[in-house]
Design a protein around this motif. Structure first.
Motif, mmCIF file in Angstrom:
data_model
loop_
_atom_site.group_PDB
_atom_site.id
_atom_site.type_symbol
_atom_site.label_atom_id
_atom_site.label_comp_id
_atom_site.label_asym_id
_atom_site.label_seq_id
_atom_site.Cartn_x
_atom_site.Cartn_y
_atom_site.Cartn_z
ATOM 1 N N ALA A 7 -22.101 -63.533 -45.702
ATOM 2 C CA ALA A 7 -21.846 -63.385 -47.128
ATOM 3 C C ALA A 7 -20.366 -63.539 -47.424
ATOM 4 C CB ALA A 7 -22.345 -62.027 -47.617
ATOM 5 N N VAL A 8 -19.532 -62.982 -46.579
ATOM 6 C CA VAL A 8 -18.085 -63.082 -46.775
ATOM 7 C C VAL A 8 -17.642 -64.519 -46.622
ATOM 8 C CG1 VAL A 8 -15.847 -62.405 -45.866
ATOM 9 C CG2 VAL A 8 -17.638 -60.710 -46.087
ATOM 10 N N VAL A 9 -18.070 -65.184 -45.557
ATOM 11 C CA VAL A 9 -17.666 -66.554 -45.286
ATOM 12 C C VAL A 9 -18.182 -67.486 -46.376
ATOM 13 C CG1 VAL A 9 -17.908 -68.494 -43.689
ATOM 14 C CG2 VAL A 9 -17.431 -66.209 -42.822
ATOM 15 N N ALA A 10 -19.362 -67.216 -46.901
ATOM 16 C CA ALA A 10 -19.934 -68.065 -47.944
ATOM 17 C C ALA A 10 -19.225 -67.893 -49.274
ATOM 18 C CB ALA A 10 -21.424 -67.753 -48.101
ATOM 19 N N LEU A 72 -7.271 -63.218 -39.670
ATOM 20 C CA LEU A 72 -6.200 -63.604 -38.753
ATOM 21 C C LEU A 72 -5.739 -64.999 -39.155
ATOM 22 C CD1 LEU A 72 -8.148 -62.519 -35.571
ATOM 23 C CD2 LEU A 72 -6.405 -61.194 -36.775
ATOM 24 N N ARG A 73 -4.527 -65.099 -39.700
ATOM 25 C CA ARG A 73 -3.972 -66.383 -40.135
ATOM 26 C C ARG A 73 -2.881 -66.789 -39.152
ATOM 27 N NH1 ARG A 73 -1.755 -65.290 -45.690
ATOM 28 N NH2 ARG A 73 -1.561 -63.195 -44.856
ATOM 29 N N LEU A 74 -2.986 -68.003 -38.650
ATOM 30 C CA LEU A 74 -2.067 -68.491 -37.624
ATOM 31 C C LEU A 74 -1.078 -69.488 -38.214
ATOM 32 C CD1 LEU A 74 -4.729 -69.226 -34.871
ATOM 33 C CD2 LEU A 74 -3.628 -67.064 -35.416
ATOM 34 N N SER A 75 0.089 -69.586 -37.602
ATOM 35 C CA SER A 75 1.095 -70.567 -38.023
ATOM 36 C C SER A 75 0.863 -71.917 -37.368
ATOM 37 C CB SER A 75 2.489 -70.057 -37.676
ATOM 38 O OG SER A 75 2.639 -69.931 -36.274
ATOM 39 N N GLU A 80 -10.224 -77.870 -32.042
ATOM 40 C CA GLU A 80 -11.493 -78.092 -32.749
ATOM 41 C C GLU A 80 -12.597 -77.155 -32.238
ATOM 42 O OE1 GLU A 80 -12.038 -79.921 -35.485
ATOM 43 O OE2 GLU A 80 -9.875 -80.263 -35.419
ATOM 44 N N ARG A 81 -12.731 -77.025 -30.931
ATOM 45 C CA ARG A 81 -13.792 -76.181 -30.362
ATOM 46 C C ARG A 81 -13.238 -74.811 -30.030
ATOM 47 N NH1 ARG A 81 -18.537 -78.624 -27.984
ATOM 48 N NH2 ARG A 81 -18.631 -80.771 -28.693
ATOM 49 N N GLN A 82 -13.978 -73.791 -30.431
ATOM 50 C CA GLN A 82 -13.600 -72.407 -30.165
ATOM 51 C C GLN A 82 -14.832 -71.639 -29.725
ATOM 52 O OE1 GLN A 82 -10.461 -71.058 -30.411
ATOM 53 N NE2 GLN A 82 -9.719 -73.090 -30.955
ATOM 54 N N ALA A 89 -15.734 -65.686 -37.279
ATOM 55 C CA ALA A 89 -15.983 -67.059 -37.730
ATOM 56 C C ALA A 89 -14.663 -67.717 -38.091
ATOM 57 C CB ALA A 89 -16.916 -67.067 -38.938
ATOM 58 N N ARG A 90 -14.595 -68.998 -37.840
ATOM 59 C CA ARG A 90 -13.440 -69.798 -38.246
ATOM 60 C C ARG A 90 -13.700 -70.245 -39.682
ATOM 61 N NH1 ARG A 90 -11.326 -75.002 -34.914
ATOM 62 N NH2 ARG A 90 -9.693 -75.628 -36.349
ATOM 63 N N VAL A 91 -12.738 -70.015 -40.583
ATOM 64 C CA VAL A 91 -12.943 -70.387 -41.978
ATOM 65 C C VAL A 91 -11.993 -71.491 -42.444
ATOM 66 C CG1 VAL A 91 -13.988 -68.196 -42.650
ATOM 67 C CG2 VAL A 91 -11.516 -68.465 -42.815
ATOM 68 N N GLU A 92 -10.950 -71.768 -41.685
ATOM 69 C CA GLU A 92 -10.006 -72.848 -41.979
ATOM 70 C C GLU A 92 -9.390 -73.300 -40.652
ATOM 71 O OE1 GLU A 92 -7.074 -71.891 -44.968
ATOM 72 O OE2 GLU A 92 -8.535 -70.788 -46.140
ATOM 73 N N ALA A 93 -8.545 -74.332 -40.706
ATOM 74 C CA ALA A 93 -7.916 -74.858 -39.496
ATOM 75 C C ALA A 93 -7.058 -73.817 -38.786
ATOM 76 C CB ALA A 93 -7.056 -76.072 -39.834
#
Length: 160
Positions: A7-10, A72-75, A80-82, A89-93
Motif C-alpha cells: 500500500a505504501v509503495v503503491a 533509505l535515500r542514497l547519494s 539493477e538487481r538487488q 522494496a526499491r522505489v527509485e534508482a
C-alpha cells in the motif's frame, strides 16, 4: 506486513500522509492523531561497491504503532538487481523503503539488515534515513529519526 508495504509503495500512503483515528473516549469529535516518537539507530559501511546498512527502529511513545516505513535515500545509484530483505522494496534508482514491523511503546521493531549492490564503486556514499510513513501518528521529535551518514569506501562502520 507485505500488504502494508504494498500500500505504501503503491502510493496509497506517502510521506506526511496521516490516517486519523479517534482516540478511545474522544466523544466522536475531531479525530485525534496518536503521538509516537519513532527513532532509528544503526550503522552503515561501504566496501568495494557494496553498501551495508543495519538499523533498529524504536518507538519512545507515548502510543504504540502497528507499523511504519523507513526510507533509505542514497547519494549513488543502486545496481539493477538487488536482493532485499523481506518487507523492503526499491522505489527509485536510489531509494529503498522497509517496514519496521510493530513498534510498541518503549520498544523496537524488527532489525533491518541490507547489503545493497551499487551500480559503480564510489569512493564514498551518503545514506539519508527518515520515516516515509508512520502509521498516522504525530512525531514532534524528528531529530532522532532523520539521519545523514557519510560512508567512505574503507569497510569502516559508521554509527548513527
Amino acid at each position: 506486513m507485505a500488504a502494508a508495504l504494498s500500500a505504501v509503495v503503491a502510493g496509497v500512503c506517502s510521506a506526511g500522509t496521516a490516517v486519523a483515528t479517534p482516540r478511545a473516549g474522544s466523544g466522536g469529535g475531531e479525530p485525534v492523531m496518536p503521538e509516537a516518537d519513532v527513532a532509528y539507530h544503526g550503522q552503515v559501511s561501504l566496501a568495494a561497491g557494496r553498501l551495508g546498512i543495519w538499523l533498529v527502529p524504536e518507538n519512545h511513545g507515548p502510543a504504540a504503532l502497528p507499523n511504519a516505513t523507513v526510507r533509505l535515500r542514497l547519494s549513488v545509484d543502486l545496481a539493477e538487481r538487488q536482493r532485499l530483505a523481506e518487507g523492503c522494496a526499491r522505489v527509485e534508482a536510489r531509494v529503498v523503503v522497509c517496514e519496521t514491523g510493530s513498534l510498541p511503546v518503549q520498544g523496537s521493531g524488527r532489525h533491518i539488515g541490507l547489503v545493497l549492490l551499487l551500480k559503480e564503486r564510489p569512493a564514498e556514499a551518503v545514506v539519508r534515513i527518515d520515516t516515509w510513513w508512520n502509521g498516522g501518528a504525530t512525531d514532534t521529535e524528528l531529530e532522532n529519526n532523520e539521519h545523514a551518514v557519510l560512508a567512505l569506501d574503507t569497510g569502516d562502520t559508521y554509527a548513527f
